[in-house]
Design a protein around this motif. Structure first.
Motif, PDB file in Angstrom:
ATOM      1  N   SER A  29     -44.318 -15.404 -19.879  1.00  0.00           N
ATOM      2  CA  SER A  29     -45.470 -15.029 -19.169  1.00  0.00           C
ATOM      3  C   SER A  29     -45.195 -14.284 -17.668  1.00  0.00           C
ATOM      4  N   VAL A  30     -46.128 -13.618 -17.234  1.00  0.00           N
ATOM      5  CA  VAL A  30     -45.968 -13.121 -15.890  1.00  0.00           C
ATOM      6  C   VAL A  30     -47.264 -12.974 -15.320  1.00  0.00           C
ATOM      7  N   SER A  31     -47.386 -13.410 -13.898  1.00  0.00           N
ATOM      8  CA  SER A  31     -48.466 -13.242 -13.143  1.00  0.00           C
ATOM      9  C   SER A  31     -48.340 -12.445 -11.952  1.00  0.00           C
ATOM     10  N   ILE A  32     -49.369 -11.583 -11.480  1.00  0.00           N
ATOM     11  CA  ILE A  32     -49.155 -10.814 -10.382  1.00  0.00           C
ATOM     12  C   ILE A  32     -50.090 -11.014  -9.320  1.00  0.00           C
ATOM     13  N   ALA A  80     -44.783 -10.023  -8.811  1.00  0.00           N
ATOM     14  CA  ALA A  80     -44.723 -10.670  -9.904  1.00  0.00           C
ATOM     15  C   ALA A  80     -43.945 -11.969  -9.859  1.00  0.00           C
ATOM     16  N   PRO A  98     -42.466 -14.453 -12.646  1.00  0.00           N
ATOM     17  CA  PRO A  98     -42.312 -14.780 -13.956  1.00  0.00           C
ATOM     18  C   PRO A  98     -42.132 -16.429 -14.603  1.00  0.00           C
ATOM     19  N   TYR A 147     -38.923  -5.184 -15.173  1.00  0.00           N
ATOM     20  CA  TYR A 147     -40.389  -5.029 -15.036  1.00  0.00           C
ATOM     21  C   TYR A 147     -40.672  -3.594 -15.040  1.00  0.00           C
ATOM     22  N   SER A 152     -39.445  -6.691  -9.243  1.00  0.00           N
ATOM     23  CA  SER A 152     -40.477  -7.649  -9.192  1.00  0.00           C
ATOM     24  C   SER A 152     -41.700  -7.463  -8.106  1.00  0.00           C
ATOM     25  N   THR A 204     -50.985  -3.441 -13.273  1.00  0.00           N
ATOM     26  CA  THR A 204     -50.451  -4.662 -14.270  1.00  0.00           C
ATOM     27  C   THR A 204     -48.947  -4.510 -14.032  1.00  0.00           C
ATOM     28  N   THR A 250     -47.478  -9.246 -20.695  1.00  0.00           N
ATOM     29  CA  THR A 250     -48.238  -8.454 -19.888  1.00  0.00           C
ATOM     30  C   THR A 250     -48.998  -9.035 -18.949  1.00  0.00           C
ATOM     31  N   SER A 251     -49.013  -8.928 -17.569  1.00  0.00           N
ATOM     32  CA  SER A 251     -49.637  -9.763 -16.592  1.00  0.00           C
ATOM     33  C   SER A 251     -51.132  -9.748 -16.442  1.00  0.00           C
ATOM     34  N   ASN A 252     -51.712 -10.294 -15.823  1.00  0.00           N
ATOM     35  CA  ASN A 252     -53.034 -10.254 -15.449  1.00  0.00           C
ATOM     36  C   ASN A 252     -53.312  -8.721 -14.724  1.00  0.00           C
TER      37      ASN A 252
END
Length: 389
Positions: A132-135, A152, A154, A163, A178, A192, A208-210
């Protein structure tokens, strides 16, 4: 004599009876032969290239026989169910967590006590992780043309995740690190990131991130204010326009002002000055306005043409309003017969319409004034004012 049932240390002899005519005795006993009888027990052990794998990864098992003879045969099993082929090795890429692997070997050794042997059990640990990944963004509200940086973070990305940044679902060419920085975003754009993990146990490998929605505000164009006129060293409050909440102000240059970082500073100076007013919003939008302050050195006096001394607190006194005047030599008021009914030399003092303690009648009165400017200029003027009740 042939036997297949002799045991270890059995002694075999033969008694011969002769039919020769000249024998002294008819029978003879042979020498003794002691037999040595032995057997072997077949066994088999197995090992694996790994016992902990990522789900779906390949693993190879190898059998090592003991007393298997020249050409032993093998039957591999997964959880007791036959699998694989008649081979000393078994490879599979479909094992699951806690699967148990064994092999049954059949020996062709001639002295084997039993023909088959079952191996040790190898239990498999198979695992998988979900990437998962968040930004996040340095800001989500910016001024048009300002820079904004996205970062980002991870999870289960492996040692070197890759990425692909996107704006509104469209790949941004070359943005594969990143972080992603842009100065060309528009309001409503959604940013995203797609991360591809190199962790061998990820399933699936990409995440895929938020989405981060950006708000972009256009700066307010600067304007030039109407010039104002000030008297040297006489305080005059200046005013910048209000553009909204959370705006800060900076007057440049700061000379002649009580404060240069407020919206409405007080000007108290003796030189013409043009100010640049830098107005900054909370999100970094900058507007630059301009104000010219002119200086007037010529004195001026204004006296109203009517007043109403009725005690209501409004327009009760007749007095001169002065500009660029540092001294009032006199302000005099006369009635229609030329009689002086009031005089003062104090700026701001005025006549309340009384003379010798008596209210004067409604009429036209003549006034005259003499003042001195800050530059020493003598200013004289006169006029008429109506007393109303």
């Amino acid at each position: 004599f042939t036997s297949g049932s002799l045991a270890n240390n059995d002694q075999v002899t033969v008694i011969m009876t002769s039919n020769a005519s000249c024998t002294t005795t008819l029978t003879a006993t042979s020498n003794v032969i002691t037999t040595t009888a032995s057997s072997v027990t077949p066994s088999v052990s197995i090992n694996a290239s790994s016992t902990s794998i990522c789900a779906g990864s390949s693993i190879t098992f190898t059998a090592t026989p003991t007393n298997g003879g020249t050409t032993p045969t093998y039957q591999w099993q997964v959880n007791g169910v036959n699998a694989g082929t008649n081979s000393a090795t078994f490879t599979s890429g479909s094992l699951s967590n806690n699967d148990q692997i064994t092999v049954i070997m059949t020996s062709n050794a001639s002295c084997a006590a039993t023909s088959t042997a079952t191996s040790n059990v190898i239990t498999i640990t198979a695992s998988s992780v979900t990437p998962s990944v968040s930004i996040n963004a340095s800001s989500t509200s910016i001024c048009a043309g300002s820079s904004i940086t996205f970062t980002a973070t991870p999870t289960n990305g492996g040692t070197t995740p890759t990425y692909q940044w996107q704006v509104n679902g469209v790949n941004v060419p070359g943005q594969v690190s990143s972080t992603f920085t842009s100065t060309s975003l528009s309001t409503g754009d959604i940013v995203t990131a797609i991360m591809t993990s190199n962790n061998s146990c990820t399933s699936p490998p990409a995440a895929t991130s938020n989405g981060v929605t950006v708000s972009v505000t256009a700066p307010v164009p600067g304007i030039r204010y109407k010039a104002v006129t000030a008297t040297p060293n006489i305080p005059l409050q200046l005013q910048a326009r209000a553009l909204g909440n959370n705006y800060s102000y900076q007057w440049i240059p700061p000379v002649g002002l009580n404060f240069s970082n407020i919206k409405d500073p007080v000007f108290d100076y003796d030189k013409q000055t043009e100010y640049l007013i830098r107005i900054s919003s909370g999100i970094g939008c900058i507007t630059v306005d301009t104000l010219l302050v002119n200086i007037v050195n010529t004195p001026s006096v204004f006296v109203p043409n009517a007043w109403t001394p009725n005690g209501d607190g409004h327009n009760d006194y007749l007095f001169p309003l002065t500009i660029n005047v540092t001294q009032l030599k006199y302000f005099r008021v006369f009635n229609r017969w030329g009689q002086k009914v009031f005089e003062t030399n104090i700026i701001g003092n005025g006549w309340d319409g009384n003379f010798n303690g008596k209210p004067q009648p409604i009429d036209v009165y003549v006034w005259t004034v003499e003042a001195v400017s800050s530059g020493g200029f003598i200013y004289k003027t006169s006029g008429r004012a109506v007393l109303l009740r």
